[in-house]
Scaffold this motif. Structure first.
Motif, PDB file in Angstrom:
ATOM      1  N   UNK A   1       0.863  -1.189   0.000  1.00  0.00           N
ATOM      2  CA  UNK A   1       0.000   0.000   0.000  1.00  0.00           C
ATOM      3  C   UNK A   1       0.897   1.236   0.000  1.00  0.00           C
ATOM      4  N   UNK A   2       0.994   1.893  -1.156  1.00  0.00           N
ATOM      5  CA  UNK A   2       1.921   3.036  -1.243  1.00  0.00           C
ATOM      6  C   UNK A   2       1.426   4.257  -0.471  1.00  0.00           C
ATOM      7  N   UNK A   3       2.339   5.198  -0.266  1.00  0.00           N
ATOM      8  CA  UNK A   3       2.048   6.367   0.584  1.00  0.00           C
ATOM      9  C   UNK A   3       0.845   7.166   0.095  1.00  0.00           C
ATOM     10  N   UNK A   4       0.748   7.398  -1.230  1.00  0.00           N
ATOM     11  CA  UNK A   4      -0.336   8.267  -1.716  1.00  0.00           C
ATOM     12  C   UNK A   4      -1.711   7.665  -1.397  1.00  0.00           C
ATOM     13  N   UNK A   5      -1.842   6.351  -1.585  1.00  0.00           N
ATOM     14  CA  UNK A   5      -3.125   5.723  -1.296  1.00  0.00           C
ATOM     15  C   UNK A   5      -3.382   5.699   0.215  1.00  0.00           C
ATOM     16  N   UNK A   6      -2.335   5.464   0.965  1.00  0.00           N
ATOM     17  CA  UNK A   6      -2.472   5.441   2.429  1.00  0.00           C
ATOM     18  C   UNK A   6      -3.017   6.788   2.932  1.00  0.00           C
ATOM     19  N   UNK A   7      -2.424   7.878   2.429  1.00  0.00           N
ATOM     20  CA  UNK A   7      -2.861   9.212   2.884  1.00  0.00           C
ATOM     21  C   UNK A   7      -4.322   9.464   2.481  1.00  0.00           C
ATOM     22  N   UNK A   8      -4.667   9.017   1.292  1.00  0.00           N
ATOM     23  CA  UNK A   8      -6.036   9.199   0.811  1.00  0.00           C
ATOM     24  C   UNK A   8      -7.030   8.451   1.727  1.00  0.00           C
ATOM     25  N   UNK A   9      -6.686   7.212   2.041  1.00  0.00           N
ATOM     26  CA  UNK A   9      -7.569   6.409   2.897  1.00  0.00           C
ATOM     27  C   UNK A   9      -7.733   7.087   4.262  1.00  0.00           C
ATOM     28  N   UNK A  10      -6.626   7.595   4.818  1.00  0.00           N
ATOM     29  CA  UNK A  10      -6.708   8.221   6.138  1.00  0.00           C
ATOM     30  C   UNK A  10      -7.593   9.475   6.095  1.00  0.00           C
ATOM     31  N   UNK A  11      -7.507  10.207   4.998  1.00  0.00           N
ATOM     32  CA  UNK A  11      -8.355  11.410   4.859  1.00  0.00           C
ATOM     33  C   UNK A  11      -9.829  11.006   4.790  1.00  0.00           C
ATOM     34  N   UNK A  12     -10.089   9.946   4.022  1.00  0.00           N
ATOM     35  CA  UNK A  12     -11.484   9.495   3.873  1.00  0.00           C
ATOM     36  C   UNK A  12     -12.092   9.091   5.217  1.00  0.00           C
ATOM     37  N   UNK A  13     -11.271   8.454   6.042  1.00  0.00           N
ATOM     38  CA  UNK A  13     -11.794   7.932   7.310  1.00  0.00           C
ATOM     39  C   UNK A  13     -11.886   9.003   8.401  1.00  0.00           C
ATOM     40  N   UNK A  14     -11.524  10.249   8.059  1.00  0.00           N
ATOM     41  CA  UNK A  14     -11.714  11.313   9.058  1.00  0.00           C
ATOM     42  C   UNK A  14     -13.195  11.391   9.426  1.00  0.00           C
ATOM     43  N   UNK A  15     -14.056  11.055   8.466  1.00  0.00           N
ATOM     44  CA  UNK A  15     -15.487  10.873   8.763  1.00  0.00           C
ATOM     45  C   UNK A  15     -15.775   9.386   8.535  1.00  0.00           C
ATOM     46  N   UNK A  16     -16.014   8.624   9.616  1.00  0.00           N
ATOM     47  CA  UNK A  16     -16.142   7.171   9.462  1.00  0.00           C
ATOM     48  C   UNK A  16     -17.159   6.733   8.408  1.00  0.00           C
TER      49      UNK A  16
END
Ligand code: SF4
Length: 497
Positions: free
Chosen positions: A242-257
């Protein structure tokens, strides 16, 4: 109880759905109840062909997939049992296989397994007596024995492959091992986790090039939560990328569960339809730990978007910046310019390889005109009970110095470009790499190159990549432990007889 997975996946027009379930470290309780609930709802829904049950994932103890799987199987849903080589020797493994056969659960996913984790009292012993290729052979041989004893229902064995490797050597070694596993009896393939459509396509191209059409491939798609994304991004899930760009995107998405879950379902569904479009014969959904509703939502969404799969391809280009692709240049053979050999690697890697290769050709070549003489000398030494003298005075000093030899008596260095699989590979692999390497480095010792990457580099240097494992290497014979491998070779006691 009905086994349907083997029939469904082998029907050429089918696209099957399997769901991975992960037993916890408890015999009863919330995790167990949730798993049984997901399985019950999956069966009622009717779109899931089978569930797979993990086998001590991460090397840590959990409830046996056999027992929990059997409860599900008895309810009518087919089960694929993960079967790793980490925790039992070949005796225990064969016994477990017989037990599964007796229970009627013959869909097996044969895996080398993650490295050993922590159990009672600390880190466990890594067994790795067999590897996944040999496990496929063992199950094939057991199927024949079962048939002879009146049970016509074969084991249906699958294997794993990771197309998400970043270096040329890892790609070559992974695909080479896949071919060996198929030859050894694997009848279906499940991929590791990744988010690079080009790599998914690469695997299918390789598969077709090797005329493996009849072996169906299922692609993995994982529902990414913040926890799993963090673990994969930091390399804590062997083989998953799981590369960094996708990881950051996923974390942003989950800011609202709520948004996080919606995006995760959408991402999994889009990958599912891409897999279908690329010719995969199924999707293996992982990361569902709470309710079947999520799986239902993914499958519903796939139905809606399946005709537009090509529109999503650009969203699945998550790769390491230096990722090697095998086919853009239609390159499967060695490219002698692609690995740079610096002075250090020439001195400490390629020079010993050259010397050992030449010595092996001279002293351990059964086709050489000297072979009968060596056999005679070995016989005389052995008859006089002096093998130990040869071993302690000559064989051990040379092999310990050059190979950190562990004196297994059934030498396998020639299969790994003259590296010792006992001392240099924590999983003692003799048939190709496990799935855990990361950017060329070992899953267990991330500061060291995987021995199969080094093997590829050495063979490439010697313009001998054709010598990479071409047929399954048998497991070591423990009866020869601490005896002279030189004598064993010439007297045809080892695996090369
Ligand atoms: S050396 Fe390679 S095959 Fe062996 S454990 Fe490490 S990554 Fe796996």
């Amino acid at each position: 109880m009905l086994r349907i997975f083997n029939h469904e996946i082998l029907a050429p027009d089918n696209f099957v759905v399997t769901v991975e379930l992960v037993p916890g470290r408890e015999s009863t309780g919330r995790t167990t109840d949730t798993i049984l609930g997901i399985a019950k709802d999956a069966f009622a829904d009717g779109r899931v062909c089978a569930v797979t049950m993990t086998d001590n994932p991460g090397g840590n103890p959990s409830l046996s997939p056999d027992v929990l799987g059997y409860e599900i199987f008895k309810q009518g849903l087919d089960v694929i049992v993960h079967f790793t080589c980490r925790d039992m020797n070949r005796v225990g493994m064969e016994s477990r296989a017989l037990q599964l056969a007796r229970m009627g659960m013959k869909n097996i996913l044969a895996l080398t397994g993650d490295y050993t984790g922590k159990g009672f009292g600390g880190q466990g012993t890594p067994v790795f007596d067999l590897d996944s290729t040999i496990l496929c052979s063992m199950l094939k041989s057991l199927s024949s024995k079962l048939a002879a004893s009146g049970d016509p229902d074969d084991f249906f064995t699958g294997c794993a492959v990771s197309p998400f490797k970043t270096t040329e050597a890892e790609c070559y070694a992974q695909y080479n091992k896949l071919n060996r596993k198929i030859e050894a009896g694997a009848s279906f393939v499940i991929t590791q986790l990744g988010y690079d459509a080009k790599k998914f396509q690469e695997l299918m191209t390789h598969h077709k090039k090797n005329k493996n059409y009849r072996i169906p491939v299922i692609g993995s798609a994982y529902l990414l939560s913040p926890r799993s994304a963090r673990a994969m991004n930091s390399g804590k899930v062997p083989g998953a990328y799981l590369p960094d760009d996708l990881y950051k995107k996923v974390m942003r998405e989950w800011e609202t569960p709520k948004q996080g879950l919606k995006s995760a379902i959408e991402r999994t569904a889009k990958l599912g339809v891409i897999l279908k479009g690329l010719g995969y014969r199924g999707i293996h959904i992982g990361g569902v730990h709470k309710s079947f509703k999520t799986v239902g939502a993914i499958l519903d969404r796939m139905d809606v978007i399946q005709d537009s799969w090509q529109d999503f391809l650009h969203e699945y280009n998550h790769s390491h910046e230096k990722t090697y692709y095998m086919f853009p240049k239609q390159k499967i053979e060695a490219d002698s310019n692609s690995v740079k050999h610096d002075l250090k690697s020439k001195l400490f890697d390629l020079l010993p390889y050259t010397i050992l290769n030449a010595a092996h050709d001279l002293f351990f070549n059964k086709k050489s005109f000297m072979a009968p003489l060596f056999k005679k000398i070995a016989g005389m030494i052995d008859q006089n009970g002096k093998s130990w003298l040869l071993k302690y005075l000559l064989e051990d000093p040379v092999k310990i110095l050059l190979l950190s030899c562990r004196s297994c008596g059934d030498c396998g260095i020639q299969h790994v470009a003259f590296q010792c699989p006992e001392s240099r590979c924590p999983k003692h692999t003799r048939n190709g790499p496990c799935g855990g390497s990361r950017e060329g480095y070992c899953e267990v010792h991330p500061d060291k190159l995987c021995i199969w990457v080094r093997a590829y580099t050495r063979l490439q240097y010697g313009k001998a990549t054709g010598n990479f494992i071409q047929k399954a290497v048998p497991p070591r014979n423990w009866a020869l432990n601490k005896t002279s491998s030189w004598i064993n070779f010439h007297l045809e006691r080892d695996h090369q007889k």
